[in-house]
Design a protein around this motif. Structure first.
Motif: not given
Lengths: 361, 273
Positions: A255-258, A266-276
């Motif tokens: 989930q990404i805020i703008l 926005v909720i974007v599909k990604t398999a990357e290990p993103l950090k909050p």
């Protein structure tokens, strides 16, 4: 076999590295376009393939043969220059036959090859004219004809259409496509015009600062860019970029805020290990930034460019440091300074790392 | 001042300068038809008749044909060799050499500033030592040496304006350095060569000192030396001197008319794209 193999090719001018260990393969019969901004090294790379610039390190193979240090005339390449480089004191016929004369080709053979090339390019009536008596398009054809008669393994084009007016450029682009289909010879073409790159190429090599950023088929480059540079360079108008901050990470989505649009996420599909709290960039093509989609953004129209069948609507929002662009095909009325709600679908958005610019898949 | 008056003033100034430049030529032509006594009585008078007797007398006593042939031969040989060697030397200097080339060009332009008379004695001694004194080959060599720096300087500037892509295209067309020069660069030097040739021809044709000192045999003398023979230590023969001067200028005038179009285009080439 007329494939071109670049193995760790480097070019240095004193302490400046113009080409930085480039590796690529251009297959036999392929139309490959080198594209990139001014100063990215695309022309230098082409000139190195032609033998007009020395190769500092690395290997160049043409048709399987190492041509790294070979004489330009012995490489089996022919080049069409941006300025045409026609010999001004020679007629069209003499220009086209000069290279063959220099290698001692028999007169009858020269006649046959020149008349054949003239026929292909529609130059039959111009053979006795000097270059100064020709139009830009005709000069360009002669330059191509001069390359054709040598029957090279590889054609090299250095921004050949950049001196022509818009209409002639489109016409010559089509002629080049037809020529490639007819000759089926390997062609390497340098341009900074991404429309030329997209329309002509079987394969595009995108360059920046002496490095290859990405190579592949035009559709692949457009729909699956590897990084922010390629995403923004390929496509006109260029891709819209929104700042984002990761707030929540699931197994296959984030989930990404703008920050530039309060309360929008926005909720974007990604398999990357993103950090909050990681900073990201969200890229949306102008054709996906319009009147449909689940995410709605309130913006103000700054400028409308009417192209007849479609319009480029340039948009601004508070806190946004750059203009965004929407490509509208609908007949709706849009004027400058009015408010507009622009929508997009998260599935059409590309995610990039803010720091490295690399694509987050 | 209105622009119209300024235009008139400008034109009047140009006209005045033209008159100043043409006056000596007019004087020379006018005097060539007058007798020695007429000139002595009234040095600035105009001719009363256009009798060609003065000319036939001058031609008879100055070996005109022989001396014109000598001048013509020396001038053409020097001009040809200077333009060929000059362009051949200028091509690598304009294109290939870096710092070394710039030093050579600087030295070349310095030699242009050397006064001609300074070199006369060394040339005389050298020619005497190698057995070329009083030979056509000797004086031609001297003129080549004195005019070559001008040619190199001239061609370097001109070749620098020729687009490099032409040479690169020629390299792809299987041309080495020599073929690039011969088939691509040299044919493009036409206007520059015409202009340079004019300068060299003027310098060689009108030179008096070198042939006087280096060609001691009368039969090898150039036209300028022949004209000078009418200027004695104790007397001047104006009725022969002036027609001889006119006759000496004629061949050069013909050459100028032949080359005029190319000379003008050479002088203006590069001014516009």
């Amino acid at each position: 076999m007329s494939d071109v193999l670049l193995k760790n090719i480097t070019k240095k001018f004193g302490s400046v590295t113009a080409i930085n260990g480039v590796n690529s393969q251009i297959n036999s019969g392929e139309f490959c376009v080198l594209v990139g901004p001014s100063g990215c090294g695309k022309s230098t790379l082409l000139r190195m393939i032609a033998g007009l610039e020395g190769i500092t390190s690395g290997d160049l193979l043409i048709g399987g043969k190492n041509q790294t240090n070979a004489d330009p005339a012995k490489r089996g390449v022919a080049m069409v220059f941006q300025t045409y480089a026609l010999y001004p004191h020679m007629t069209v016929k003499e220009n086209m036959s000069f290279g063959l004369k220099m290698v001692g080709t028999k007169k009858q053979e020269i006649e046959r090859k020149v008349s054949n090339a003239a026929k292909i390019l529609g130059l039959e009536d111009l053979l006795d004219r000097r270059p100064k008596a020709l139009s830009g398009g005709q000069r360009q054809r002669v330059a191509i004809g001069r390359a054709i008669v040598r029957e090279p393994k590889v054609f090299l084009f250095d921004e050949p259409l950049s001196n022509l007016d818009a209409e002639l450029r489109v016409q010559m682009r089509l002629e080049l496509s037809r020529l490639h289909a007819r000759l089926k010879t390997t062609m390497i073409y340098v341009t900074h015009d991404q429309v030329e790159a997209m329309t002509l190429a079987d394969k595009i090599i995108v360059m920046k600062d002496g490095n290859i950023e990405q190579f592949g088929a035009p559709d692949e480059i457009y729909s699956d860019p590897k990084n922010l540079f390629v995403a923004q360079f390929i496509g006109s108008p260029k891709m819209n970029i929104l700042n984002g901050v990761v707030t929540k990470v699931d197994q296959n989505s984030a989930q990404i805020i703008l920050p530039d649009f309060p309360d929008k996420s926005v909720i974007v599909k990604t398999a990357e290990p993103l950090k909050p709290s990681a900073h990201v960039k969200l890229g949306i093509r102008p054709e996906h930034f319009g009147q449909t989609g689940s995410i709605a953004l309130d913006m103000v129209v700054s400028l409308v460019e009417n192209l007849g069948d479609l319009r480029h609507v340039h948009l601004q929002a508070d806190g946004l440091d750059s203009n965004l662009c929407s490509l509208l095909r609908e007949k709706m009325q849009v004027t400058a300074n009015e408010k507009m709600v622009v929508r997009f679908d998260p599935k059409d958005a590309f995610l990039f790392d803010s720091e490295t610019g690399q694509r987050l898949r | 001042m209105s622009s119209r008056i300024r235009t008139y003033l400008g034109e009047a100034l140009v006209l005045f300068l033209v008159v100043v430049m043409l006056l000596p030529i007019f004087y020379m032509l006018a005097m060539s038809f007058r007798s020695a006594s007429e000139i002595a009585a009234q040095p600035l008078g105009l001719p009363t008749s256009f009798d060609l007797e003065n000319y036939s007398n001058a031609i008879g006593s100055m070996h005109y044909v022989r001396s014109v042939a000598n001048s013509l031969g020396i001038t053409i040989a020097v001009t040809f060799v200077v333009s060929l060697l000059g362009s051949m030397a200028a091509y690598p200097l304009a294109r290939k050499s870096g710092r070394v080339g710039r030093v050579i060009i600087l030295l070349t332009s310095l030699s242009l500033a050397t006064p001609g008379f300074v070199t006369i004695t060394p040339y005389y001694v050298i020619l005497n030592n190698i057995g070329l004194l009083n030979t056509y080959a000797g004086i031609i060599l001297v003129y080549i040496a004195t005019n070559l720096p001008l040619a190199i300087f001239f061609y370097v500037g001109f070749i620098s304006t020729i687009p490099r892509e032409l040479e690169e295209a020629a390299r792809l067309d299987n041309c080495g350095d020599w073929k690039v020069f011969w088939y691509v660069i040299r044919p493009l030097l036409g206007p520059a060569t015409a202009t340079l040739s004019l300068f060299v021809m003027l310098a060689v044709w009108n030179d008096f000192l070198f042939p006087l000192l280096l060609l001691t045999d009368d039969s090898k003398g150039t036209i300028m030396v022949s004209v000078y023979r009418f200027l004695g230590n104790f007397e001047i023969k104006p009725d022969k001197l002036f027609p001889a001067a006119v006759l000496a200028s004629l061949p050069l005038l013909v050459l100028f008319v032949i080359f005029q179009r190319r000379i003008v285009s050479g002088m203006t080439s590069g001014a516009v794209k």
